[in-house]
Design a protein around this motif. Structure first.
Motif, PDB file in Angstrom:
ATOM      1  N   LEU B  33     -27.193 121.031  12.815  1.00 32.52           N
ATOM      2  CA  LEU B  33     -27.958 121.961  11.984  1.00 32.52           C
ATOM      3  C   LEU B  33     -28.158 123.282  12.713  1.00 32.52           C
ATOM      4  O   LEU B  33     -28.040 124.371  12.139  1.00 32.52           O
ATOM      5  CB  LEU B  33     -29.310 121.335  11.657  1.00 32.52           C
ATOM      6  CG  LEU B  33     -30.182 122.070  10.660  1.00 32.52           C
ATOM      7  CD1 LEU B  33     -29.539 122.062   9.300  1.00 32.52           C
ATOM      8  CD2 LEU B  33     -31.552 121.434  10.591  1.00 32.52           C
ATOM      9  N   SER B  34     -28.440 123.174  14.006  1.00 34.10           N
ATOM     10  CA  SER B  34     -28.716 124.357  14.817  1.00 34.10           C
ATOM     11  C   SER B  34     -27.466 125.221  14.950  1.00 34.10           C
ATOM     12  O   SER B  34     -27.542 126.450  14.895  1.00 34.10           O
ATOM     13  CB  SER B  34     -29.207 123.912  16.186  1.00 34.10           C
ATOM     14  OG  SER B  34     -29.702 124.997  16.908  1.00 34.10           O
ATOM     15  N   LEU B  35     -26.328 124.554  15.111  1.00 25.17           N
ATOM     16  CA  LEU B  35     -25.065 125.287  15.202  1.00 25.17           C
ATOM     17  C   LEU B  35     -24.833 126.103  13.930  1.00 25.17           C
ATOM     18  O   LEU B  35     -24.489 127.295  13.980  1.00 25.17           O
ATOM     19  CB  LEU B  35     -23.922 124.293  15.414  1.00 25.17           C
ATOM     20  CG  LEU B  35     -22.551 124.876  15.723  1.00 25.17           C
ATOM     21  CD1 LEU B  35     -22.555 125.474  17.103  1.00 25.17           C
ATOM     22  CD2 LEU B  35     -21.481 123.811  15.605  1.00 25.17           C
ATOM     23  N   ILE B  36     -25.056 125.455  12.775  1.00 24.94           N
ATOM     24  CA  ILE B  36     -24.842 126.136  11.498  1.00 24.94           C
ATOM     25  C   ILE B  36     -25.843 127.277  11.325  1.00 24.94           C
ATOM     26  O   ILE B  36     -25.499 128.375  10.894  1.00 24.94           O
ATOM     27  CB  ILE B  36     -24.946 125.128  10.336  1.00 24.94           C
ATOM     28  CG1 ILE B  36     -23.810 124.111  10.432  1.00 24.94           C
ATOM     29  CG2 ILE B  36     -24.896 125.839   9.002  1.00 24.94           C
ATOM     30  CD1 ILE B  36     -23.932 122.970   9.478  1.00 24.94           C
ATOM     31  N   LEU B  37     -27.097 127.006  11.701  1.00 27.53           N
ATOM     32  CA  LEU B  37     -28.128 128.039  11.595  1.00 27.53           C
ATOM     33  C   LEU B  37     -27.807 129.210  12.501  1.00 27.53           C
ATOM     34  O   LEU B  37     -27.977 130.373  12.140  1.00 27.53           O
ATOM     35  CB  LEU B  37     -29.480 127.458  12.013  1.00 27.53           C
ATOM     36  CG  LEU B  37     -30.471 127.162  10.911  1.00 27.53           C
ATOM     37  CD1 LEU B  37     -31.640 126.398  11.478  1.00 27.53           C
ATOM     38  CD2 LEU B  37     -30.946 128.434  10.269  1.00 27.53           C
ATOM     39  N   GLY B  38     -27.354 128.903  13.709  1.00 30.43           N
ATOM     40  CA  GLY B  38     -27.111 129.953  14.678  1.00 30.43           C
ATOM     41  C   GLY B  38     -25.921 130.806  14.309  1.00 30.43           C
ATOM     42  O   GLY B  38     -25.996 132.031  14.331  1.00 30.43           O
ATOM     43  N   VAL B  39     -24.812 130.171  13.951  1.00 35.49           N
ATOM     44  CA  VAL B  39     -23.586 130.920  13.716  1.00 35.49           C
ATOM     45  C   VAL B  39     -23.550 131.502  12.308  1.00 35.49           C
ATOM     46  O   VAL B  39     -23.258 132.671  12.118  1.00 35.49           O
ATOM     47  CB  VAL B  39     -22.355 130.028  13.974  1.00 35.49           C
ATOM     48  CG1 VAL B  39     -21.089 130.797  13.698  1.00 35.49           C
ATOM     49  CG2 VAL B  39     -22.366 129.532  15.392  1.00 35.49           C
ATOM     50  N   LEU B  40     -23.882 130.668  11.308  1.00 35.64           N
ATOM     51  CA  LEU B  40     -23.739 131.132   9.932  1.00 35.64           C
ATOM     52  C   LEU B  40     -25.023 131.686   9.341  1.00 35.64           C
ATOM     53  O   LEU B  40     -25.003 132.301   8.301  1.00 35.64           O
ATOM     54  CB  LEU B  40     -23.258 129.990   9.032  1.00 35.64           C
ATOM     55  CG  LEU B  40     -21.849 129.502   9.194  1.00 35.64           C
ATOM     56  CD1 LEU B  40     -21.739 128.502  10.295  1.00 35.64           C
ATOM     57  CD2 LEU B  40     -21.372 128.916   7.908  1.00 35.64           C
ATOM     58  N   ARG B  41     -26.157 131.413  10.007  1.00 38.62           N
ATOM     59  CA  ARG B  41     -27.473 131.802   9.456  1.00 38.62           C
ATOM     60  C   ARG B  41     -27.740 131.149   8.115  1.00 38.62           C
ATOM     61  O   ARG B  41     -28.365 131.741   7.258  1.00 38.62           O
ATOM     62  CB  ARG B  41     -27.572 133.316   9.299  1.00 38.62           C
ATOM     63  CG  ARG B  41     -27.139 134.107  10.491  1.00 38.62           C
ATOM     64  CD  ARG B  41     -28.327 134.428  11.326  1.00 38.62           C
ATOM     65  NE  ARG B  41     -27.942 134.609  12.711  1.00 38.62           N
ATOM     66  CZ  ARG B  41     -28.184 135.703  13.410  1.00 38.62           C
ATOM     67  NH1 ARG B  41     -28.822 136.684  12.876  1.00 38.62           N
ATOM     68  NH2 ARG B  41     -27.835 135.780  14.665  1.00 38.62           N
ATOM     69  N   VAL B  42     -27.220 129.958   7.923  1.00 33.47           N
ATOM     70  CA  VAL B  42     -27.476 129.235   6.680  1.00 33.47           C
ATOM     71  C   VAL B  42     -28.456 128.112   6.980  1.00 33.47           C
ATOM     72  O   VAL B  42     -28.149 127.223   7.765  1.00 33.47           O
ATOM     73  CB  VAL B  42     -26.175 128.639   6.099  1.00 33.47           C
ATOM     74  CG1 VAL B  42     -26.484 127.794   4.887  1.00 33.47           C
ATOM     75  CG2 VAL B  42     -25.211 129.730   5.740  1.00 33.47           C
TER      76      VAL B  42
END
Lengths: 319, 297
Positions: B33-42
């Motif tokens: 989740l953190s990876l997606i939040l960090g890279v995609l801001r989703v």
């Protein structure tokens, strides 16, 4: 004071709608009366959320908590204390407003997603308490058979009670939004920095916005108890909060009446699709996804936009 | 209430170990989740649904293949299935929405959660499902003279492996480094002539793979049921936030806090155990409003 706030035609239409709603319980089956009453409850909740999300620009992601706190407050006061009933009913929204003050004070220091997250964690804390405290809140069973005064119980009586409170609340919300406070809140949403620069205490206004919104959410919670006669921890769960956000989205963020349309759409969809298939959330999800793709300003917002465009076109032709 | 009088030191240590192994699953999910939040801001709410799909897919692999081979294969096939699903979702839907504001993205992922939840109901039905671990991981080991489930030990081993793999990906591979750069300044990365869209896609798919892996790993420890997405996504979000948005090590710290406070809560007040992690989150956020470690936002 009222001059210029509402168009004459709009006022007439509103009075007509109100009259229809007053005679409605004598015309249609009880089931539909119940459906309309629950739409009114959810519409009030969604409008209170729209005050802070649409007009205040805050990421109020766990608004359902204040709804749940209001509902639990009235349920606990009615079942556990011997206070006069009207005190129980009146004090519950203030308990919700107090919750709004405490949660708001903690959240307001942060912004955007962080604001949302700390609110969700505080809300989840309350949900977990209600979910597990069997001795006090009844745990995951909730509280059933809450003694509602006979003047408000039964589908038709509760409908009238909910309608009266709902109308009073939307009038109050309307004036709050038109007041200097409401304008400041919207200004703070549009440009917080400039507001600070001209001496507006933005955070304090936003905090007041949260308190007012949680008060009205508490009223909606009381109305829910009047209608259903029971409370359960799902009222405090985050899924409900997102559902209210969806109602605002369905109707339109920046419109006053949008959330009512959104609540009506959502609950009717749930009821009527729910009769035919158990997969109604699938259909809701698809509708929502399509809406976000193609109609991000919401149904009501879309029509409002169209009307303004047409009006402008007519005015231009006139010249 | 004194813990030491009701529990000896070994019991406390063991309870902490159980909490630690639960943290590992939370870490794997929250890291994705953190990876997606960090890279995609989703803010991907559908992450919980992907975790649920991972668990159900693991069940299917286990019933079709069966035995120990089925279990080990399910740990690979179920996350791959989830990754494939997310690849389709990203290319067909998400990549058109990156410019929208967070609120819209969040509601969009919520609509995906509704759709995926009902899809699971359609495909797998409403009954409880369960997966049995292979014999190697069944039963208990004796630690400090007390039984400790072997499966939890397995989780304690696999957690750091996944963490190490993720660290290798982010800091040693080319695409990992690009995605790290994109999370800080995506405009600049695009200006350097890198196809940001595909970097986003890769990060998204890897994040979702981790959700599926978490689901497959959790399958033998609990009943697989509809609605398991609702609680996990909230926990994962809170973990990501207290750790620092987009920071993978933050996800580890957050998961450890979450798992250990929960296991402490089980010892102190079993009835209110689920309140302890939330309380910990509130306290952390009051003191460190932006999370414990540096966030990329």
């Amino acid at each position: 004071m009222f001059k210029g706030m509402i168009h004459k035609k709009t006022a007439l239409a509103l009075v007509a709608i109100l009259l229809v709603m007053l005679i409605l319980p004598h015309m249609i089956p009880r089931f539909y009366v119940y459906l309309i009453a629950s739409i009114l409850v959810m519409a009030l909740l969604a409008m209170s959320l729209n005050l802070v999300v649409g007009f205040g620009g805050l990421f109020q992601f766990h608004h359902g908590v204040f709804f749940g706190v209001g509902a639990y407050a009235v349920a606990l006061l009615l079942t556990k204390t011997t206070l006069p009933k009207w005190i129980c009913f009146i004090s519950a929204p203030f308990v919700a407003a107090l919750a709004g003050l405490i949660i708001g004070l903690i959240c307001i220091r942060l912004s955007k997603l962080y604001f949302a997250m700390i609110q969700i964690s505080l809300g989840s804390l309350l949900w977990a308490l209600a979910f597990r405290w069997y001795g006090f809140t009844g745990g995951d069973d909730g509280i059933h058979g809450i003694p509602i005064p006979s003047a408000m119980s039964g589908v038709s009586n509760s409908y009238y009670f909910i309608l009266i409170i709902f109308v009073l609340c939307i009038i109050a919300l309307f004036f709050i939004l038109k007041s200097p406070f409401g304008s400041t809140l919207q200004a703070a949403r549009d440009n917080a920095q400039r507001c600070e620069a001209i001496g507006v205490f933005v955070k304090r206004h936003q905090l007041f916005g949260i308190i007012i919104a949680s008060f009205f959410a508490g009223v909606a919670g009381v109305l829910f108890v009047v209608l259903e006669g029971s409370v359960f921890p799902d009222l405090l769960f985050w899924v409900l909060s997102l559902e209210i956000l969806i109602m605002c989205l369905l109707g339109g963020w920046f419109t006053f009446a949008g959330p009512i349309i959104g609540a009506a759409l959502m609950l009717s969809l749930r009821t009527f699709i729910g009769i035919h298939t158990e997969y109604w959330t699938l259909i809701l999800g698809i509708i929502l996804a399509l809406l976000i793709f193609f109609l991000p300003q919401g149904v009501w917002g879309y029509f409002q936009e169209k009307w303004t465009l047409r009006k402008e076109a007519v005015a231009e032709r006139g010249q | 209430m004194d813990i030491a009088s009701t529990y000896g030191l070994p019991e406390i240590a063991l309870q902490l170990l159980v909490g630690l192994s639960r943290s590992m699953i939370l870490f794997i999910i929250a890291a994705g989740l953190s990876l997606i939040l960090g890279v995609l801001r989703v803010p991907n709410i559908a992450h919980g649904s992907l975790y649920m799909i991972g668990a159900f897919a693991a069940y299917t692999v286990n019933t079709v293949i069966g035995g120990a081979a089925g279990f080990w294969l399910s740990l690979i096939l179920a996350p791959l299935f989830v990754a494939l699903l997310s690849l389709i979702a990203e290319r067909a839907l998400f990549c058109h929405l990156y410019e929208r504001e967070h609120l819209m993205l969040l509601l969009f992922t919520f609509s995906l959660m509704l759709i995926l939840g009902d899809m699971v109901k359609l495909l797998w039905g409403v009954d409880y499902k369960s997966v049995t671990a292979p014999n190697v991981l069944k039963g208990a080991l004796m630690i400090f003279g007390l039984p400790f489930p072997r499966y939890n030990l397995f989780l304690l081993i696999i957690g750091p492996i996944v963490g190490f793999g993720l660290w290798l990906f982010v800091s040693k591979t080319r695409i990992g480094k690009i995605s790290k750069a994109a999370s800080v300044d995506r405009m600049m990365v695009g200006a350097l002539g890198i196809n940001v869209s595909w970097v986003f896609c890769t990060a998204f798919v890897i994040g979702c793979f981790l959700a599926g892996l978490g689901g497959a790993l959790v399958a033998p420890t609990m009943g697989i049921t509809l609605g398991m997405d609702h609680t996990i996504i909230m926990e994962a979000f809170l973990i990501v936030v207290i750790g620092g948005l987009g920071n993978i090590w933050g996800a580890l710290v957050g998961a450890l806090i979450f798992g250990i406070t929960h296991s402490l809560g089980v010892m102190l007040l079993p009835q209110f155990a689920i309140i302890f992690p939330y309380l910990a989150v509130v306290i952390v956020l009051i003191i460190w409003p932006r999370g414990l470690l540096k966030s990329v936002w």
